[in-house]
Design a protein around this motif. Structure first.
Motif, PDB file in Angstrom:
ATOM      1  N   ARG A   1      16.415 102.551  77.178  1.00 31.11           N
ATOM      2  CA  ARG A   1      16.718 101.269  76.490  1.00 31.11           C
ATOM      3  C   ARG A   1      15.892 101.142  75.238  1.00 31.11           C
TER       4      ARG A   1
ATOM      5  N   SER B   1      13.537  92.150  70.309  1.00 31.00           N
ATOM      6  CA  SER B   1      13.871  90.682  70.119  1.00 31.00           C
ATOM      7  C   SER B   1      14.423  90.427  68.821  1.00 31.00           C
TER       8      SER B   1
ATOM      9  N   ALA C   1      14.978  97.830  73.362  1.00 27.46           N
ATOM     10  CA  ALA C   1      14.778  96.287  73.626  1.00 27.46           C
ATOM     11  C   ALA C   1      14.180  95.341  72.718  1.00 27.46           C
TER      12      ALA C   1
ATOM     13  N   SER D   1      13.079  91.856  81.719  1.00 28.18           N
ATOM     14  CA  SER D   1      12.918  92.902  81.359  1.00 28.18           C
ATOM     15  C   SER D   1      12.929  93.648  82.531  1.00 28.18           C
TER      16      SER D   1
ATOM     17  N   ARG E   1       7.865 102.669  75.247  1.00 27.71           N
ATOM     18  CA  ARG E   1       7.527 101.655  74.516  1.00 27.71           C
ATOM     19  C   ARG E   1       6.285 101.587  73.808  1.00 27.71           C
TER      20      ARG E   1
ATOM     21  N   TYR F   1       9.864  87.437  79.486  1.00 29.34           N
ATOM     22  CA  TYR F   1      10.007  88.707  79.507  1.00 29.34           C
ATOM     23  C   TYR F   1       9.765  89.825  80.593  1.00 29.34           C
TER      24      TYR F   1
ATOM     25  N   ASP G   1      16.560  91.312  73.655  1.00 35.46           N
ATOM     26  CA  ASP G   1      15.692  90.560  74.246  1.00 35.46           C
ATOM     27  C   ASP G   1      15.664  89.226  73.792  1.00 35.46           C
TER      28      ASP G   1
ATOM     29  N   HIS H   1       2.086  97.168  75.224  1.00 35.42           N
ATOM     30  CA  HIS H   1       2.787  96.785  76.613  1.00 35.42           C
ATOM     31  C   HIS H   1       2.185  97.436  77.891  1.00 35.42           C
TER      32      HIS H   1
HETATM   33  N1  GLU Z   1      11.335  92.567  73.555  1.00 29.49           N
HETATM   34  C1  GLU Z   1      10.333  93.586  73.954  1.00 29.49           C
HETATM   35  C2  GLU Z   1       9.599  93.973  72.629  1.00 29.49           C
HETATM   36  O1  GLU Z   1      10.114  93.733  71.712  1.00 29.49           O
HETATM   37  C3  GLU Z   1      10.520  94.864  74.675  1.00 29.49           C
HETATM   38  C4  GLU Z   1       9.518  95.675  75.177  1.00 29.49           C
HETATM   39  C5  GLU Z   1       9.797  96.644  76.301  1.00 29.49           C
HETATM   40  O2  GLU Z   1      10.492  97.722  75.475  1.00 29.49           O
HETATM   41  O3  GLU Z   1       9.840  96.352  77.398  1.00 29.49           O
HETATM   42  O4  GLU Z   1       8.362  94.339  72.551  1.00 29.49           O
END
Ligand code: GLU
Length: 442
Positions: free
Chosen positions: A8, A12, A10, A190, A204, A186, A44, A208
């Motif tokens: 995925r 925001s 994801a 998530s 990602r 989140y 997200d 993270h």
């Molecule tokens: N919404 C998160 C971001 O933009 C997603 C991070 C992820 O891939 O879990 O950083």
């Protein structure tokens, strides 16, 4: 690996995509497609204050422009009940506990820990509150936020880019999963989505990594399989500094407006920071065939927008007419094949369109020479051999040769110092325009 991967992307919807997000999207997509897997777009948008529909639509437009079609779509704001249910499950299992500290109190605690040379970590004071103490706090108007109680064990995972990752329990703080108003954060949403939507690989940014450490425990507590993880280093600029300040100008939207082709950017982002040479490809399928996560390195890749232009030119030089048809009014295949080798941006095609099919101001240095050349223009029909035959005749009559022969003709016929092969342009310009530009009469 058995089944095809399910990944995925994801973002925001709190802004448009920039090249950093773009790279994550491209890498996820290529990874999935290389292995015949699926790519999910997940918005997200649990941060209701900062998320907007316009940004969500903008992100979809950015991905569509890049050519990254999604096989599935989810929006977190549609799935709030799933997060509530997951929180209930954690609460029932004794893994979610209410906390009452204000942000100021938490900040003081962190300061004290740092001053004592300890890593800032939530001290779990709320875990020891009695029921009476909790009631008293709530009677005083405090509403709890909810933390996930981590197990006191180290977390280890085999990162597909960073290698084995090891997080000591003493460095991890119990994460807040629900805010005072009950909304999920989140970390929770998530993880719930990754489980319920069957994500096999989370690819990602390395910002993270610390989230992953706690999410690994959360995956387990929620009874889901723990996906594989790959954390990519964040992009830096040509001078090695973080991109955060320049991200506005490095949005996909602005690069597109400047004339960067989607395939140029996708190729660059696919190869950047990898052991592959940075070369442009004429299809995403080809990029997918060549893609291998194992080629990506741990060092921060340098994103230099200047490097996009030679790639853009190389791409345009190879594109068949079908790939650009409909993007420039009035462009046809003959014109495209004549000019594509001279373009850095597709928009420049309109200049050559005007030169061949419309008006241009001739540059006249030696009117007598041009008049002599005009008089020698053969009758139409013209083709790719006309230029050679005509300039041969002009050479015989005027004695001009080499640059003194060709350059004034180019300047007069196109108004430009340089450009595509005159042999290809001349039949497109046609006799009427050529004659007028050379100052001759019909
Ligand atoms: N919404 C998160 C971001 O933009 C997603 C991070 C992820 O891939 O879990 O950083």
């Amino acid at each position: 690996m058995s089944a095809a991967p399910h990944v995925r992307f994801a973002p925001s919807p709190t802004g448009r995509l920039h090249v950093g997000n773009g790279r994550i999207a491209v890498v996820n997509w290529l990874f999935a497609k290389h292995l015949g897997g699926r790519f999910l777009l997940r918005l997200d948008d649990t941060d209701l204050e900062r998320s907007t529909t316009a940004f969500a639509e903008g992100i979809e437009a950015d991905l569509a422009w890049l050519g990254l079609a999604w096989d599935g779509f989810a929006r977190q704001s549609d799935r709030m009940d799933r997060y509530t249910a997951a929180a209930e499950k954690l609460r029932a299992g004794g893994r979610l506990y209410p906390c009452y500290e204000t942000p100021e109190e938490l900040s003081l605690k962190r300061k004290a820990q740092r001053a004592a040379g300890r890593p800032p970590r939530y001290d779990r004071a709320a875990l020891w509150l009695t029921a009476d103490e909790r009631r008293a706090l709530e009677a005083a108007g405090r509403r709890p936020h909810w933390r996930f109680r981590l197990e006191d064990r180290d977390v280890v995972w085999a990162d597909l880019v960073r290698g084995e990752q090891h997080f000591a329990a003493t460095h991890l703080s119990d994460p807040v999963l629900l805010r005072e108003d009950g909304r999920p954060l989140y970390t929770l949403s998530s993880t719930v989505d990754d489980i319920e939507l069957g994500i096999t690989h989370v690819i990602r940014g390395e910002d993270h990594v610390a989230n992953t450490a706690v999410q690994v425990e959360l995956f387990e507590a929620l009874g889901g399989p723990v996906p594989a993880f790959a954390h990519l280093p964040l992009l830096v600029d040509a001078a090695g500094a973080g991109l955060s300040k320049r991200l506005g100008s490095l949005s996909l939207e602005s690069l597109r407006a400047e004339g960067v082709e989607a395939l140029t950017l996708a190729s660059y982002l696919a190869k950047l920071g990898s052991s592959d040479a940075i070369e442009v490809r004429t299809s995403l399928d080809q990029l997918a065939r060549e893609f291998d996560l194992a080629h990506l390195g741990r060092a921060a890749p340098r994103f230099d927008p200047q490097e996009l232009w030679p790639l853009n030119a190389r791409l345009l030089h190879q594109l068949p007419f079908a790939a650009v048809a409909g993007r420039v009014d009035g462009l046809d295949e003959a014109l495209w094949l004549a000019i594509r080798g001279n373009l850095t941006r597709l928009s420049e095609a309109t200049d050559w369109l005007a030169i061949c099919r419309g008006e241009t101001t001739p540059v006249v240095e030696d009117a007598a020479f041009l008049a002599a050349a005009a008089a020698l223009l053969p009758p139409e029909p013209w083709d790719g051999t006309t230029w050679k035959a005509w300039t041969e005749a002009v050479k015989q009559v005027t004695g001009h040769k080499g640059r003194a022969l060709f350059h004034p003709l180019r300047l007069a016929l196109t108004g430009r110092e340089q450009g595509p092969e005159m042999a290809a342009l001349l039949p497109l310009i046609g006799r009427g325009r050529a004659l007028a530009r050379l100052g001759g009469s019909s």
